[in-house]
Scaffold this active site. Structure first.
Site, PDB file in Angstrom:
ATOM      1  CD  GLU A  46      -2.859  -1.297   2.317  1.00  0.00           C
ATOM      2  OE1 GLU A  46      -4.011  -1.725   2.196  1.00  0.00           O
ATOM      3  OE2 GLU A  46      -2.344  -1.006   3.429  1.00  0.00           O
ATOM      4  CD  GLN A  53       0.588  -5.347   3.192  1.00  0.00           C
ATOM      5  OE1 GLN A  53       0.339  -4.359   3.875  1.00  0.00           O
ATOM      6  NE2 GLN A  53      -0.313  -6.283   2.946  1.00  0.00           N
TER       7      GLN A  53
END
Length: 690
Positions: free
Chosen positions: A426, A495
């Site tokens: 993100e 991530q």
């Protein structure tokens, strides 16, 4: 425990953590709270419109705290017993002990209870009084509550949520009955021991609340209320047993993950109870401004679901039915954005409409629809449950997601592209051809085509054409997958993203590319990112038999596990969601899929066991595959398998284990087979019938 060994499934402390968010949760499929908290939540009960939708706070009589006035320096002990699904607080002085036990009943899912037991430890005859300190007030910021008449000695309130999720939509009703709680309890001078039981029943109807409360009262009168809960919980734990020989910290973490994750799933003896999805922080959390407000993300489908599927396919089916119930909301999401089919929301509550408070995620983080479909595919391959797809709406969901992907692609330069998305990473948005997004879209279309053939339905030509021709970025020179068009090596990543192509997507690649993806992204992934990330790097290194590198990634998870109750935090600095089931799900996948090498495919359940240093044996009971329950015991030298149970309706498929080197081992119910630890697969036996 033999030889005085401490029980690693029992977490005990003499003081509570300073941050109340790190207190243990007590949860079942319908109700959840945190120890000593004055609110609880009921599954599917949300208040607030659209982006303000959050779990409705239900006032909780369960959040009291014992105190012993006049006692000189009493010892206190706080215990979470993962074997019994019970939290307890004990005060002990030289002359007595007082124990407060709290649990969410695992078979009566609309019931939570606590008991207070005072026990005299000496020969004295004076009364012993324990105070009960409670903040409970029968009011809520989210519910319009009205008192009703008492029922069997219980107080009663009921009311609806204040604001519907969508305009004109339903406002769930809550009915609650609870045993009145006195300010103190006294053990009489002639009594040696006494237990008081307090019940709280919460349901969507008055009838169900009263039925649950009455059932609890009857069990309490027979002295078996807590015992009936422990029996139901123990049966679940036995059927989903995962044990390993290894470092105590790893074993404790495993016990904690199993406790919190299994607390969230529907019980075996309530197959008709609907699931309302699993949110990152679980049912105990999710009030406004907390733990993503109790919304359901891809965390359920990608990180939690595969573990539940292997151990408890009935509960996995219930999670899929949550997505089926929200399909119409997903269709509206797609239509509003100008696309066909169904687009599942980045954040989902009761309706399937997008409830993310920040528009960018709902608009761009579209991989969630593929994540949902991957869960359906894994379920289908593991169970061959055609009823879900033929009769219960599964095919309509698969077809709708396939249509969405087709409408979301554009044709350019001899390939199909998906533009303007946010990948799992993100830190980047509005990118073109996210490797993960496009790969999961490809997998969705391939599954839709395969399922159509199995169901004897026509396969739209565009599904297979677009699956073949969608662009998944690949750097031919460096032999790795760029995260998206224009990604520059070294750019920070939030991530796990591209590493997910290897697992769970199983996107076609050789070992060299798999290694390059791991080596490219491991050093640039944010060390403060969410907890599940390191699990996927660990699985990747286990695939490549890089055991030290796998262990170092797995050890990173421990910075997200808090003491003393093994509550996970999303980020190692304590920020983000708490009781982070997503991180626990990733951690458990390292053991269930990394250590075993299990991979769910159309043709079989692959295995290729390998352990990091310090782990010598893994035993898993209750693995479900094609209607069979299997026990698997793995050491570095040998694998033992046995079918312990087979389904009769529908009949289970007879199985065999086959090694890559050629030998076959029929798996008969009640008979154990063993063979050297080596890669192979479990498949339908082509030469046997039941």
């Amino acid at each position: 425990m033999a030889g005085g060994e401490r029980d690693l499934g029992v977490f005990t402390a003499t003081a509570l953590p300073g941050d109340p968010r790190l207190l243990p949760t007590v949860t079942n499929a319908f109700l959840g709270t945190r120890a000593f908290r004055d609110i609880l939540h009921a599954a599917g009960v949300y208040s607030g419109a659209a982006g303000d939708t959050h779990r409705a706070d239900v006032p909780s009589p369960l959040g009291l705290r014992m105190a012993a006035p006049g006692a000189r320096g009493p010892a206190e002990r706080f215990t979470l017993n993962t074997w019994t699904g019970t939290f307890s607080h004990t005060i002990q002085s030289h002359s007595y002990s007082a124990t407060h036990q709290l649990y969410a009943h695992h078979s009566l899912v609309h019931l939570m209870a606590f008991s207070i037991t005072i026990r005299r430890l000496d020969g004295s005859t004076h009364p012993i009084t324990v105070q009960l300190q409670s903040l409970f007030v029968p009011q809520s910021q989210d519910l319009d509550l009205t008192p009703g008449p008492d029922f069997q000695g219980a107080h009663y309130i009921y009311g609806r949520t204040l604001v519907a999720e969508v305009e004109g939509g339903p406002r769930p009703t809550v009915h609650m009955l609870w045993t009145p709680i006195p300010r103190s309890l006294t053990l009489g001078g002639e009594e040696r021991e006494r237990r008081w039981e307090f019940l709280t029943a919460v349901a969507g109807s008055e009838e169900e609340a009263k039925r649950s409360y009455s059932a609890g009262l009857a069990l309490a009168a027979a002295g078996s209320l807590h015992r009936s809960h422990v029996r139901a919980w123990a049966a679940l734990r036995r059927g989903c047993s995962v044990e390993l020989d290894g470092p105590p910290a790893l074993r404790q973490a495993l016990h904690g993950c199993l406790y919190y994750l299994l607390s969230a799933i529907p019980p075996r003896d309530c197959p008709g109870a609907p699931s309302h999805g699993i949110s990152p922080g679980g049912l105990s959390n999710g009030t406004r401004g907390e733990d993503y407000w109790g919304h359901v993300f891809w965390d359920q489908d990608t990180w939690v679901f595969p573990n539940i599927l292997l151990l408890h396919p009935g509960a996995a089916r219930a999670l899929l039915r949550y997505r089926l119930r929200t399909l119409e909301g997903a269709r509206l999401n797609a239509r509003e954005q100008g696309y066909e089919g169904a687009k599942f929301p980045w954040e989902s509550a009761a309706t399937g409409r997008e409830v993310c408070p920040e528009e960018i995620y709902g608009a761009q983080e579209i991989h969630v629809s593929g994540d949902v479909l991957m869960a359906f595919e894994q379920y289908y391959c593991t169970t061959q449950d055609q009823k879900l797809f033929r009769e219960d709406g599964g095919w309509e969901l698969v077809e709708a997601v396939a249509r969405y992907w087709c409408s979301r692609m554009v044709w350019s330069e001899e390939l199909y592209h998906i533009r303007g998305v946010m990948p799992p990473d993100e830190y980047h948005s509005q990118v073109d051809n996210s490797a993960y997004t496009n790969a999961v879209a490809r997998r969705s279309l391939n599954f839709a085509a395969d399922l159509a053939r199995d169901l004897l339905l026509p396969v739209p030509e565009e599904w297979e054409d677009r699956a073949r021709k969608i662009k998944v970025p690949f750097d031919e020179e460096r032999k790795y997958h760029p995260e998206y068009d224009g990604y520059s090596p070294g750019e920070p990543v939030k991530q796990a993203d591209v590493v997910l192509l290897g697992f769970p997507l199983m996107h076609p690649m050789n070992a060299e590319v798999r290694r390059n993806d791991l080596e490219m992204y491991e050093p640039v992934t944010d060390p403060a990112g969410p907890a599940m990330t390191w699990s996927m790097f660990a699985v990747g290194w286990l695939e490549l038999k890089e055991l030290q590198r796998a262990r170092s990634q797995l050890e990173k998870c421990f910075s997200n596990i808090t003491e003393p109750f093994k509550v996970w935090v999303e980020n190692s600095d304590g920020s983000g969601a708490v009781n982070f089931l997503t991180g626990m799900g990733g951690f458990l996948q390292v053991i269930l899929f990394g250590f075993t090498g299990f991979r769910i495919t159309r043709s079989g359940l692959l295995f290729d066991p390998t352990f990091p240093d310090g782990v010598t044996e893994l035993n898993v009971s209750g693995i479900s595959y094609l209607g069979n329950k299997l026990e698997v015991a793995i050491t570095r030298e040998e694998v033992r398998m046995a079918v312990t149970e087979t389904s009769r309706d529908p009949p289970a498929s007879p199985l065999e284990a086959m090694l890559e080197s050629g030998p076959r081992f029929p798996l008969w119910e009640g008979q154990s087979v063993s063979f050297p630890t080596a890669p192979g697969w479990i498949q339908r036996s082509p030469s046997r019938t039941l």
